[in-house]
Design an enzyme around this catalytic site. Sequence first.
Site, mmCIF file in Angstrom:
data_model
loop_
_atom_site.group_PDB
_atom_site.id
_atom_site.type_symbol
_atom_site.label_atom_id
_atom_site.label_comp_id
_atom_site.label_asym_id
_atom_site.label_seq_id
_atom_site.Cartn_x
_atom_site.Cartn_y
_atom_site.Cartn_z
ATOM 1 N N CYS A 16 8.669 3.440 -8.647
ATOM 2 C CA CYS A 16 7.467 3.746 -7.798
ATOM 3 C C CYS A 16 8.017 4.879 -6.895
ATOM 4 O O CYS A 16 9.035 4.895 -6.151
ATOM 5 C CB CYS A 16 7.463 2.354 -6.625
ATOM 6 S SG CYS A 16 6.284 2.738 -5.504
ATOM 7 N N ASN A 17 7.025 5.847 -6.925
ATOM 8 C CA ASN A 17 7.218 7.083 -6.186
ATOM 9 C C ASN A 17 7.202 6.877 -4.657
ATOM 10 O O ASN A 17 8.212 7.340 -3.625
ATOM 11 C CB ASN A 17 6.204 8.015 -6.415
ATOM 12 C CG ASN A 17 6.540 8.910 -7.516
ATOM 13 O OD1 ASN A 17 7.204 10.194 -7.409
ATOM 14 N ND2 ASN A 17 6.327 8.438 -8.840
ATOM 15 N N ASP B 221 8.531 -1.510 -9.560
ATOM 16 C CA ASP B 221 7.496 -0.834 -8.828
ATOM 17 C C ASP B 221 6.888 -1.792 -8.048
ATOM 18 O O ASP B 221 6.687 -3.141 -7.854
ATOM 19 C CB ASP B 221 6.394 -0.141 -10.269
ATOM 20 C CG ASP B 221 5.248 0.452 -9.624
ATOM 21 O OD1 ASP B 221 5.443 1.261 -8.541
ATOM 22 O OD2 ASP B 221 4.153 0.214 -10.070
ATOM 23 N N SER B 222 5.852 -1.182 -7.338
ATOM 24 C CA SER B 222 4.980 -1.767 -6.282
ATOM 25 C C SER B 222 4.069 -2.755 -7.161
ATOM 26 O O SER B 222 3.495 -3.745 -6.610
ATOM 27 C CB SER B 222 4.094 -1.095 -5.409
ATOM 28 O OG SER B 222 3.535 -0.123 -6.204
ATOM 29 N N GLU C 283 -6.573 1.369 -11.510
ATOM 30 C CA GLU C 283 -6.562 -0.398 -11.765
ATOM 31 C C GLU C 283 -7.680 -0.789 -11.919
ATOM 32 O O GLU C 283 -7.593 -2.130 -12.503
ATOM 33 C CB GLU C 283 -5.797 -0.865 -10.286
ATOM 34 C CG GLU C 283 -4.224 -0.523 -10.110
ATOM 35 C CD GLU C 283 -3.467 -1.018 -8.830
ATOM 36 O OE1 GLU C 283 -4.393 -1.244 -8.091
ATOM 37 O OE2 GLU C 283 -2.375 -0.901 -9.093
ATOM 38 N N TYR D 79 2.213 -0.148 -2.031
ATOM 39 C CA TYR D 79 3.425 0.379 -1.053
ATOM 40 C C TYR D 79 3.025 1.846 -0.417
ATOM 41 O O TYR D 79 3.269 2.185 0.589
ATOM 42 C CB TYR D 79 4.452 0.821 -1.866
ATOM 43 C CG TYR D 79 5.290 -0.446 -2.343
ATOM 44 C CD1 TYR D 79 4.919 -1.947 -2.150
ATOM 45 C CD2 TYR D 79 6.808 -0.269 -2.677
ATOM 46 C CE1 TYR D 79 5.699 -2.908 -2.335
ATOM 47 C CE2 TYR D 79 7.571 -1.543 -3.180
ATOM 48 C CZ TYR D 79 6.907 -2.921 -3.056
ATOM 49 O OH TYR D 79 7.658 -3.835 -3.380
ATOM 50 N N GLY D 80 2.012 2.327 -1.157
ATOM 51 C CA GLY D 80 1.590 3.905 -0.663
ATOM 52 C C GLY D 80 0.916 3.782 0.484
ATOM 53 O O GLY D 80 0.980 5.038 1.232
ATOM 54 N N CYS E 274 3.048 10.058 -9.025
ATOM 55 C CA CYS E 274 2.718 8.459 -8.805
ATOM 56 C C CYS E 274 2.779 7.887 -10.103
ATOM 57 O O CYS E 274 2.297 8.383 -11.230
ATOM 58 C CB CYS E 274 1.338 8.437 -8.086
ATOM 59 S SG CYS E 274 0.683 6.846 -7.957
ATOM 60 N N THR E 275 3.130 6.714 -10.060
ATOM 61 C CA THR E 275 3.285 5.783 -11.283
ATOM 62 C C THR E 275 1.890 5.754 -12.273
ATOM 63 O O THR E 275 1.973 5.666 -13.420
ATOM 64 C CB THR E 275 3.434 4.312 -10.920
ATOM 65 O OG1 THR E 275 2.551 3.878 -9.835
ATOM 66 C CG2 THR E 275 5.188 4.163 -10.429
ATOM 67 N N HIS E 276 0.795 5.790 -11.270
ATOM 68 C CA HIS E 276 -0.516 5.573 -12.035
ATOM 69 C C HIS E 276 -1.074 6.742 -12.680
ATOM 70 O O HIS E 276 -1.758 6.975 -13.409
ATOM 71 C CB HIS E 276 -1.571 5.140 -11.059
ATOM 72 C CG HIS E 276 -1.215 3.643 -10.691
ATOM 73 N ND1 HIS E 276 -0.170 3.324 -10.001
ATOM 74 C CD2 HIS E 276 -2.069 2.559 -10.629
ATOM 75 C CE1 HIS E 276 -0.179 2.102 -9.880
ATOM 76 N NE2 HIS E 276 -1.280 1.690 -10.115
HETATM 77 N N1 DGL Z 1 3.587 2.832 -7.485
HETATM 78 C C1 DGL Z 1 2.988 3.635 -6.455
HETATM 79 C C2 DGL Z 1 3.839 4.947 -6.367
HETATM 80 O O1 DGL Z 1 4.098 5.415 -7.413
HETATM 81 C C3 DGL Z 1 1.518 3.609 -6.259
HETATM 82 C C4 DGL Z 1 0.885 2.408 -5.981
HETATM 83 C C5 DGL Z 1 1.166 1.999 -4.460
HETATM 84 O O2 DGL Z 1 0.714 2.696 -3.569
HETATM 85 O O3 DGL Z 1 1.904 0.851 -4.302
HETATM 86 O O4 DGL Z 1 3.580 5.667 -5.518
#
Ligand code: DGL
Length: 263
Positions: free
Chosen positions: A69-70, A6-7, A152, A38-39, A184-186
């Site tokens: 990571c989506n 993931d990011s 976060e 990454y988003g 999204c992961t979060h």
């Molecule tokens: N892991 C990213 C996602 O699932 C969220 C955090 C990011 O923007 O890097 O899209």
Amino acid sequence: MIGIFDSGVGGMTVAHAVEKALPGFDLVYFGDLARTPYGSKSPDTIRRYTQQNIDFLISKGAQLIIIACNSAASVTTEEMLSGYTLPIFDVITPAVQRVLSMVGKSDSKSKVGIIGTRATVKSGIYSRKIEAAAPHCRVIAQECPLLVPLVEEGWLDKRETKMIVRRYLHPLRTLQIDALVLGCTHYPLLKKLIQPRIGNRVKIIDSSEEVSASVQSYLEAHPTLKNSLSQNGGNRFYVSDITEAALATARKIFGRRIDLLKT
Ligand code: DGL
């Protein structure tokens, strides 16, 4: 070993779901904390990072990889993955499959909401995949850029977070969607806040649960690979940077201390 990247540490929601679905199997995780988020990055940059992360996990012994990571999954192309011989899963495909199994082939219009980062929503991946297979289904995607930093910061139950969640969900609620994908992961960490604000009749689809179930059934169907995966109780969590916030989020996700290893 099952490799997951993931990011950052948000993808640990996927690692946690895999741990529950496949107890005992060793995981190697990579969180790209030095380059997160990454988003908000361009597709080309995210693709370059994705390729590097896959190569890193392979160098650590991964025999199957999950792109947790989506944002990364939304811009990954088949061409990018064509050179790899190991199975590579992503969080989007199983979530889309769940949506399709829910909406079926009925003639009545179903409405599905997607929430994610800007990169994921801009990619249009969910709409393309769902509407191609179920043209009667309408997909409405909503970018929610403030949610990742709030998670976060550990602001999972603050008044301000509730207000922001309500504001993001308002257009989806007004449209009376039938299902909502947490793209999204979060967001699984905000599920308790999201459900009452989108409405209790709306089915929430959590990509971390969908992808772990999909890996589980893949391994059932591929016993040679399953039997070759190590089970030594040796999960390893690599990150490209270590921060206090990451340690706290990791602890929140797993409900125990997670030791992060700096690459
Ligand atoms: N892991 C990213 C996602 O699932 C969220 C955090 C990011 O923007 O890097 O899209």
